[in-house]
Design a protein around this motif. Structure first.
Motif, PDB file in Angstrom:
ATOM      1  N   ILE A 165     -28.154 -44.011 -30.237  1.00  0.00           N
ATOM      2  CA  ILE A 165     -27.170 -44.084 -29.153  1.00  0.00           C
ATOM      3  C   ILE A 165     -25.904 -43.340 -29.564  1.00  0.00           C
ATOM      4  O   ILE A 165     -25.289 -42.648 -28.764  1.00  0.00           O
ATOM      5  CB  ILE A 165     -26.826 -45.566 -28.845  1.00  0.00           C
ATOM      6  CG1 ILE A 165     -28.087 -46.384 -28.608  1.00  0.00           C
ATOM      7  CG2 ILE A 165     -25.878 -45.683 -27.662  1.00  0.00           C
ATOM      8  CD1 ILE A 165     -28.945 -45.913 -27.475  1.00  0.00           C
ATOM      9  N   VAL A 185     -21.919 -47.886 -22.860  1.00  0.00           N
ATOM     10  CA  VAL A 185     -22.763 -48.666 -23.754  1.00  0.00           C
ATOM     11  C   VAL A 185     -22.181 -50.079 -23.783  1.00  0.00           C
ATOM     12  O   VAL A 185     -20.980 -50.247 -23.994  1.00  0.00           O
ATOM     13  CB  VAL A 185     -22.750 -48.064 -25.175  1.00  0.00           C
ATOM     14  CG1 VAL A 185     -23.642 -48.883 -26.097  1.00  0.00           C
ATOM     15  CG2 VAL A 185     -23.182 -46.603 -25.143  1.00  0.00           C
ATOM     16  N   ILE A 230     -26.244 -48.186 -21.004  1.00  0.00           N
ATOM     17  CA  ILE A 230     -27.169 -48.664 -22.023  1.00  0.00           C
ATOM     18  C   ILE A 230     -26.809 -50.095 -22.379  1.00  0.00           C
ATOM     19  O   ILE A 230     -25.681 -50.381 -22.798  1.00  0.00           O
ATOM     20  CB  ILE A 230     -27.107 -47.756 -23.266  1.00  0.00           C
ATOM     21  CG1 ILE A 230     -27.646 -46.376 -22.878  1.00  0.00           C
ATOM     22  CG2 ILE A 230     -27.904 -48.354 -24.411  1.00  0.00           C
ATOM     23  CD1 ILE A 230     -27.429 -45.337 -23.938  1.00  0.00           C
TER      24      ILE A 230
END
Ligand code: ADP
Ligand code: MG
Length: 688
Positions: A468, A562, A591
């Protein structure tokens, strides 16, 4: 009306007992009858020992065959009984010598309790019991109700009190009025009030204890309907009370039209419809109390700005209230940008303002210089005097309770009540909205501006964090921006901020070329404003933040978010957070990082979010998973205290309740009586 008299009018209830009862919320005679048993015991018949099954509750009767102490980790006293058909043991953990001596072999014993399978067969632990020689005690004639925990009042006493209340109410004409009778016409085939209450408190011996305790029982349904109706009526009444005159702000349209012309986009159909609804409401002398629900990014702000124009055109002031300073500041910027070209004068008012600018702002508000005031709760402190407040706009309604909202209405000095517009991005499930927000009219912006693509959402194990982080580098290299959200891990805000700080440091070590900003609740407002401005103008590539950025923050260039430990957040909050991306054109991504292993409800939450971007659908799911208290937030929960009904479980009644409420309005005093029965003297929603 005997039912509404205070409890002290019943024989045997003095001030001390009345106090205890008040702690349970029981003050009127009829309250005793609406305090329903949670379960029932069947002491009307004796179960033969050979037929006893575990687990169950039951009444047994037998002769003591032996009694002794059993060792082990906790020694216990075992009494063995035989009734001729079989045998069973009683087990007592805390016992004394006296007790042991009571249990003479050949005595008879009548016991009631829970039967379970013990180490040596069926046994009853700590039963209620009665010892006797020859004359067997009479059986109960009715099932025995068991009441919820009763703050120092024994079950026996509670049953006596209920019985006294019944005796009194039945003796007097009109003792306990069936308030639904004039409405229901028994179309639901439910028993009448007295029958229902008697069935629940003094059930016949033939009734099934399980089904009586279940909310599906017709007698309980009868009461559930009445309670839901009482709450609905109470909110509707509150709405009517507000119907003192409001300033009529008929559309002159010049400023609103100018604003529309100056926008780089045209309104969506949904925005145009809602703007029309607001415009109509504002032109009436009855105050508008309207909630606009619209998913994140649906464009509520511009609609609010149009309403502002119409009210300013009518020479009234507008107050815009946001729950956090970041959000208020963002509104200030937006409104400034839209309204300043129209020569509308705005002022800023927040708690942390320095003395001099604050004094100036207050003066401008009081003398009418300020036409629009933007700020936080500070807008409604006593020191703020409005010259002519015509409209209050509250953003993110779910953070304010009903009571607070009504408190705001007291602010006008001109004798008129301001119109009120509340905006929320947390869609409220229809069932809840209908009852919890019955005091509001509703508008829904159910359409996103064109070109928006749903945010692409992925659920990813935290172990793949390095992946990520690489992806963040790639995204930022293209000039786009990224949010990294560290949710509440500890309950303390301080620790939460520390966690965000630590994350920012470690991300910076891995992403050396990026400019990383940090945003959390402990920064002072100047620092927050700087960070937000830097992120907005692109100086910051990656913004590490606590959930403080949940509401309202609008940076269209940010297209990746995220969320760490996403499994710890509720659905509504995750949906809100995700709404920070996907605001511009182009594909955005979210995410959801989770810590393995995921609980079942955690997995369900995250996959709901992955599969849906419809706020209403998510809200319904949230309601199922967490219940209405959590969904509405603590302030709202405080407002809805139901004794018998349950908003989610009994939601199927809500459409019916709406019809009943409308019928009820046609009958004088009926609504008042129903409200008084269930909510007491206070209209709890009006309490501040
Ligand atoms: P929210 O409903 O979440 O408060 P905003 O009012 O902040 O949404 O709007 C989100 C973004 O969409 C803003 O940048 C706003 O200028 C823009 N916007 C609003 N309405 C439209 C529209 N009809 N067409 C294009 N963009 C719009
Ligand atoms: Mg908004």
């Amino acid at each position: 009306m005997p039912a509404t008299q205070t409890l002290t009018c019943l024989p045997g209830i003095g001030p001390a007992l009345a106090n205890k009862l008040a702690k349970l919320g029981l003050t009127q005679v009829q309250d005793l009858l609406f305090h329903l048993p949670i379960r029932y015991e069947d002491q009307t018949r004796i179960v033969e020992m050979k037929q006893v099954m575990a687990p169950s509750h039951g009444l047994i009767d037998g002769k003591i065959t032996s009694c002794g102490i059993q060792g082990g980790r906790r020694s216990s006293l075992i009494v063995n009984l035989d009734d001729g058909t079989g045998s069973l043991s009683l087990r007592f953990f805390n016992f004394n010598a006296n007790q042991r001596r009571q249990f003479d072999t050949h005595q008879r014993m009548r016991c009631f309790g829970e039967i379970r399978t013990g180490p040596r067969g069926l046994e009853m632990v700590h039963p209620q019991y009665y010892l006797y020689d020859r004359i067997s005690p009479p059986l109960e004639q009715a099932l025995t109700p068991v009441y919820p925990a009763t703050a120092g009042i024994s079950q026996t006493r509670m049953r006596q009190l209920v019985n006294t209340a019944f005796v009194m109410l039945k003796a007097e004409a009109g003792g306990i009025e069936d308030l639904l009778e004039p409405l229901m016409d028994y179309r639901y085939k439910l028993p009448d009030l007295l029958t229902s209450l008697q069935c629940l408190h003094q059930p016949n011996s033939g009734e099934d204890t399980e089904s009586l305790a279940h909310h599906h029982h017709p007698a309980r349904q009868r009461l559930i309907i009445e309670e839901l109706l009482a709450h609905q009526l109470s909110l509707l009444q509150l709405k009517r009370q507000d119907c003192s005159p409001a300033a009529v702000c008929a559309p002159k349209t010049d400023k609103a039209n100018q604003l529309l012309k100056q926008l780089p986009f045209s309104l969506t159909r949904a925005q145009a419809r809602v703007w029309q609804e607001l415009s109509d409401d504002l032109s009436k002398a009855c105050p508008m109390v309207r909630m606009v629900q619209g998913d994140v990014g649906s464009g509520k702000t511009i609609v609010a700005a149009l309403a502002t124009c119409q009210v300013v055109d009518a020479s009234c002031q507008v107050a815009i209230l946001a729950p956090t300073e970041i959000l208020a500041e963002q509104h200030l910027n937006n409104f400034q940008q839209w309204l300043a070209p129209l020569q509308i004068r705005l002022v800023w008012l927040a708690g942390k303002l320095k003395i001099k600018p604050k004094r100036e702002a207050l003066a401008a508000i009081a003398n009418g210089q300020a036409q629009v005031v933007v700020g936080t709760h500070a807008l409604f402190q006593d020191s703020v005097n409005y010259y002519n407040l015509g409209l209050i706009i509250i953003d993110e309604q779910h953070r304010f309770g009903v009571a607070q909202r009504h408190a705001l209405l007291q602010k006008s000095k001109t004798g008129t009540v301001p119109h009120q517009l509340v905006m929320t991005a947390t869609p409220i499930p229809r069932s809840l909205a209908m009852i919890a927000y019955a005091d509001l009219d509703h508008s829904v912006i159910n359409e996103l501006p064109p070109g928006r693509k749903p945010v692409n959402t992925a659920v990813i194990n935290n172990q793949k964090r390095d992946h990520i982080i690489e992806r963040i580098a790639t995204v930022c290299a293209t000039g786009r921006q990224v949010y990294w959200v560290c949710p509440l891990i500890e309950t303390s805000e301080f620790l939460q901020c520390e966690a965000a700080e630590a994350t920012a440091v470690s991300l910076q070590q891995q992403l050396v070329h990026l400019r990383i900003g940090l945003m959390h609740g402990r920064l002072n407002s100047a620092a927050k404003a700087t960070v937000m401005a830097d992120f907005k103008n692109g100086h910051i590539n990656l913004l590490v933040a606590t959930t403080i950025i949940e509401v309202g923050v609008d940076v269209a260039n940010a297209n990746l978010m995220v969320i760490e430990n996403a499994e710890r957040l509720g659905l509504a909050q995750l949906h809100q957070l995700r709404g920070r991306v996907g605001r511009g054109t182009g594909q955005s991504h979210c995410i959801l990082l989770y810590q393995h292993p995921l609980s079942r409800s955690g997995r369900e939450r995250l996959s709901t979010l992955r599969d849906s971007s419809d706020g209403f659908e998510i809200a319904e799911k949230d309601l199922q998973l967490r219940g209405p208290g959590e969904v509405l937030g603590t302030r709202q929960t405080g407002a809805i205290i139901l004794r018998i009904a349950d908003l989610v479980r009994d939601a199927q009644w809500l459409p019916e309740i709406k019809i009943l409420a409308a019928d009820c309005q046609k009958q004088p005093n009926l609504a008042d009586k129903i409200i008084h029965r269930w909510l007491g003297n206070k209209n709890q929603y009006g309490k501040v």
